[in-house]
Write an enzyme that holds these catalytic residues in place. Structure first.
Site, PDB file in Angstrom:
ATOM      1  N   CYS A 121       0.859  -1.178   0.000  1.00  0.00           N
ATOM      2  CA  CYS A 121       0.000   0.000   0.000  1.00  0.00           C
ATOM      3  C   CYS A 121       0.899   1.232   0.000  1.00  0.00           C
ATOM      4  O   CYS A 121       2.115   1.134   0.153  1.00  0.00           O
ATOM      5  CB  CYS A 121      -0.935  -0.008   1.208  1.00  0.00           C
ATOM      6  SG  CYS A 121      -2.328   1.141   1.050  1.00  0.00           S
ATOM      7  N   CYS A 123      -0.202   4.218   1.819  1.00  0.00           N
ATOM      8  CA  CYS A 123      -0.656   5.196   2.816  1.00  0.00           C
ATOM      9  C   CYS A 123       0.415   5.564   3.833  1.00  0.00           C
ATOM     10  O   CYS A 123       0.457   6.712   4.293  1.00  0.00           O
ATOM     11  CB  CYS A 123      -1.911   4.687   3.513  1.00  0.00           C
ATOM     12  SG  CYS A 123      -1.722   3.131   4.404  1.00  0.00           S
ATOM     13  N   CYS A 131      -4.148   6.046   0.082  1.00  0.00           N
ATOM     14  CA  CYS A 131      -3.597   4.799  -0.435  1.00  0.00           C
ATOM     15  C   CYS A 131      -3.277   4.842  -1.922  1.00  0.00           C
ATOM     16  O   CYS A 131      -3.043   3.798  -2.541  1.00  0.00           O
ATOM     17  CB  CYS A 131      -4.563   3.650  -0.153  1.00  0.00           C
ATOM     18  SG  CYS A 131      -4.913   3.439   1.612  1.00  0.00           S
ATOM     19  N   LYS A 202     -12.241  -5.103   2.678  1.00  0.00           N
ATOM     20  CA  LYS A 202     -11.671  -4.200   3.676  1.00  0.00           C
ATOM     21  C   LYS A 202     -12.649  -3.060   3.911  1.00  0.00           C
ATOM     22  O   LYS A 202     -12.889  -2.228   3.043  1.00  0.00           O
ATOM     23  CB  LYS A 202     -10.319  -3.657   3.203  1.00  0.00           C
ATOM     24  CG  LYS A 202      -9.622  -2.767   4.227  1.00  0.00           C
ATOM     25  CD  LYS A 202      -8.261  -2.329   3.705  1.00  0.00           C
ATOM     26  CE  LYS A 202      -7.551  -1.435   4.712  1.00  0.00           C
ATOM     27  NZ  LYS A 202      -6.221  -0.989   4.191  1.00  0.00           N
ATOM     28  N   GLU A 240     -16.835  -7.864  -4.178  1.00  0.00           N
ATOM     29  CA  GLU A 240     -15.400  -7.560  -4.088  1.00  0.00           C
ATOM     30  C   GLU A 240     -14.572  -8.844  -4.145  1.00  0.00           C
ATOM     31  O   GLU A 240     -13.552  -8.914  -4.832  1.00  0.00           O
ATOM     32  CB  GLU A 240     -15.106  -6.802  -2.786  1.00  0.00           C
ATOM     33  CG  GLU A 240     -15.604  -5.368  -2.740  1.00  0.00           C
ATOM     34  CD  GLU A 240     -14.683  -4.409  -3.493  1.00  0.00           C
ATOM     35  OE1 GLU A 240     -13.678  -4.860  -4.078  1.00  0.00           O
ATOM     36  OE2 GLU A 240     -14.985  -3.197  -3.491  1.00  0.00           O
ATOM     37  N   LYS A 255     -11.227  -7.759   6.626  1.00  0.00           N
ATOM     38  CA  LYS A 255     -10.647  -6.838   7.604  1.00  0.00           C
ATOM     39  C   LYS A 255     -11.643  -5.714   7.871  1.00  0.00           C
ATOM     40  O   LYS A 255     -12.100  -5.074   6.924  1.00  0.00           O
ATOM     41  CB  LYS A 255      -9.338  -6.263   7.061  1.00  0.00           C
ATOM     42  CG  LYS A 255      -8.649  -5.284   7.999  1.00  0.00           C
ATOM     43  CD  LYS A 255      -7.377  -4.704   7.375  1.00  0.00           C
ATOM     44  CE  LYS A 255      -6.710  -3.737   8.351  1.00  0.00           C
ATOM     45  NZ  LYS A 255      -5.507  -3.109   7.764  1.00  0.00           N
ATOM     46  N   SER A 281      -6.177  -3.733  15.008  1.00  0.00           N
ATOM     47  CA  SER A 281      -5.558  -3.048  16.137  1.00  0.00           C
ATOM     48  C   SER A 281      -6.521  -2.739  17.280  1.00  0.00           C
ATOM     49  O   SER A 281      -6.200  -2.981  18.445  1.00  0.00           O
ATOM     50  CB  SER A 281      -4.890  -1.758  15.658  1.00  0.00           C
ATOM     51  OG  SER A 281      -5.825  -0.905  15.004  1.00  0.00           O
ATOM     52  N   TYR A 320      -2.077  -9.442  16.383  1.00  0.00           N
ATOM     53  CA  TYR A 320      -1.012  -8.922  17.250  1.00  0.00           C
ATOM     54  C   TYR A 320      -0.886  -9.774  18.511  1.00  0.00           C
ATOM     55  O   TYR A 320       0.095  -9.646  19.243  1.00  0.00           O
ATOM     56  CB  TYR A 320      -1.303  -7.457  17.620  1.00  0.00           C
ATOM     57  CG  TYR A 320      -1.476  -6.580  16.401  1.00  0.00           C
ATOM     58  CD1 TYR A 320      -0.376  -6.065  15.731  1.00  0.00           C
ATOM     59  CD2 TYR A 320      -2.748  -6.294  15.896  1.00  0.00           C
ATOM     60  CE1 TYR A 320      -0.540  -5.286  14.594  1.00  0.00           C
ATOM     61  CE2 TYR A 320      -2.915  -5.508  14.764  1.00  0.00           C
ATOM     62  CZ  TYR A 320      -1.809  -5.009  14.119  1.00  0.00           C
ATOM     63  OH  TYR A 320      -1.959  -4.251  12.985  1.00  0.00           O
TER      64      TYR A 320
END
Length: 333
Positions: A121, A123, A131, A202, A240, A255, A281, A320
């Site tokens: 990406c 961004c 992006c 996404k 998509e 996501k 996150s 994570y």
């Protein structure tokens, strides 16, 4: 006289061993992909304030992190980079000596068996935080991301990452036609065997807040709602995914994960490609905050959440929590 029903569902729950025998879903360390944020400089290990336990790492400290990942049994990492220089075209994203490219080469040297996934990406590398390439209409003065011109830079980024040794390219930009453009670009550059893990579904989500702190990637104006998906739309998510399959995607990602497990299940039922769930996150940070306050048992919550993603249909989980979860699954405290 009414007799008790002969169907007694509790019969198969009488002992731990019996429960193990009939368990439908299993969570394994082999399901996990661990995200890492790499930055320039030396001796840098800065904890991200909104993501306790997640760090910005300079290259000289990255090796210790990779050794720790390998020791847990995790087989894959997802690399994000924080550049020294940002510009309107995100040129550091596709530079041969860019921070992600440096990290890929180093990781493949230290741990060649580790599967390295490169986030593809712009961004983190653009000064405007979007992006793709931003164009301003002369008449209206409205700035918007130009889809087609952005594809060229995304292809350059993917090829540079594959050339550095990335095992999987993971484009997260949500431009129309990005999978086909990257597939053709990789093939033309001699990387026809490098798979694409597409961020197919996404959503434009509030769950990305801590990540934007981590990646320094918040847009400097506007938002990403014109290219990321409306959280209200399920049928559009299938469109998509179908588009990406037709364009040559090898894996399909959803996501965020937690609020979109219905989409994970639909992709799993409808298509025959591996499905990836990104445990993003804010999903991580909410658990960490509640655990820090003593409101929940972190280990139990994390393993139950990841198991739920697997049960919903995820073949792989980007999380994570991966290192902690891997140790917990091995019985370590």
């Amino acid at each position: 006289m009414l007799r008790f029903p002969t169907v007694r569902n509790r019969r198969l729950r009488k002992s731990q061993a019996l429960r193990n025998l009939v368990r439908e879903t299993a969570l394994s360390v082999h399901d996990f992909i661990y995200p890492i944020f790499v930055t320039h400089g030396t001796n840098i290990k800065e904890e991200i304030p909104s993501m306790p336990g997640v760090y910005h790492l300079s290259m000289d400290l990255l090796e210790d992190e990779i050794r720790d990942v390998v020791a847990t049994g995790i087989q894959s990492v997802l690399l994000f980079g924080l550049p020294e220089h940002k510009d309107a075209l995100g040129s550091s994203a596709y530079a041969s000596d860019g921070i992600v490219q440096q990290a890929i080469r180093a990781v493949k040297e230290w741990a060649p068996e580790l599967v390295v996934v490169a986030d593809t990406c712009l961004c983190q590398f653009t000064d405007h935080g979007h992006c793709g390439i931003v164009h301003v209409h002369e008449e209206s003065g409205i700035a918007e991301v130009d889809n087609d011109s952005s594809l060229d830079l995304l292809v350059q980024t993917a090829v540079s990452q594959a050339d550095a040794g990335a095992d999987i390219i993971a484009p997260s930009n949500m431009m129309d036609g990005f999978v086909l453009a990257i597939r053709l670009g990789l093939d033309d550059a001699g990387f026809s065997d490098v798979p694409i893990m597409s961020y197919s579904v996404k959503f434009s989500s509030a769950y990305y807040g801590p990540f934007r702190d981590a990646a320094h990637s918040a847009p400097q104006f506007g938002d990403r709602k014109t290219y990321q998906m409306d959280p209200a739309n399920g049928r559009e998510a299938l469109r998509e995914a179908e588009t990406d399959i037709a364009e040559g995607a090898d894996m399909l990602m959803v996501k965020p994960a937690l609020a979109y497990l219905d989409i994970v299940r639909q992709l799993k039922d409808k298509y025959h490609l591996p499905v990836v769930a990104y445990n993003v996150s804010a999903e991580y940070s909410m658990v960490k905050a509640a655990a820090a306050n003593g409101w929940i048992d972190e280990k139990s919550i994390v393993l139950e959440t990841l198991l739920g993603m697997k049960r919903a249909g995820a073949d792989l989980i980007i999380t994570y929590h991966a290192k902690d979860a891997a140790r917990w699954l091995k019985g370590e405290v």
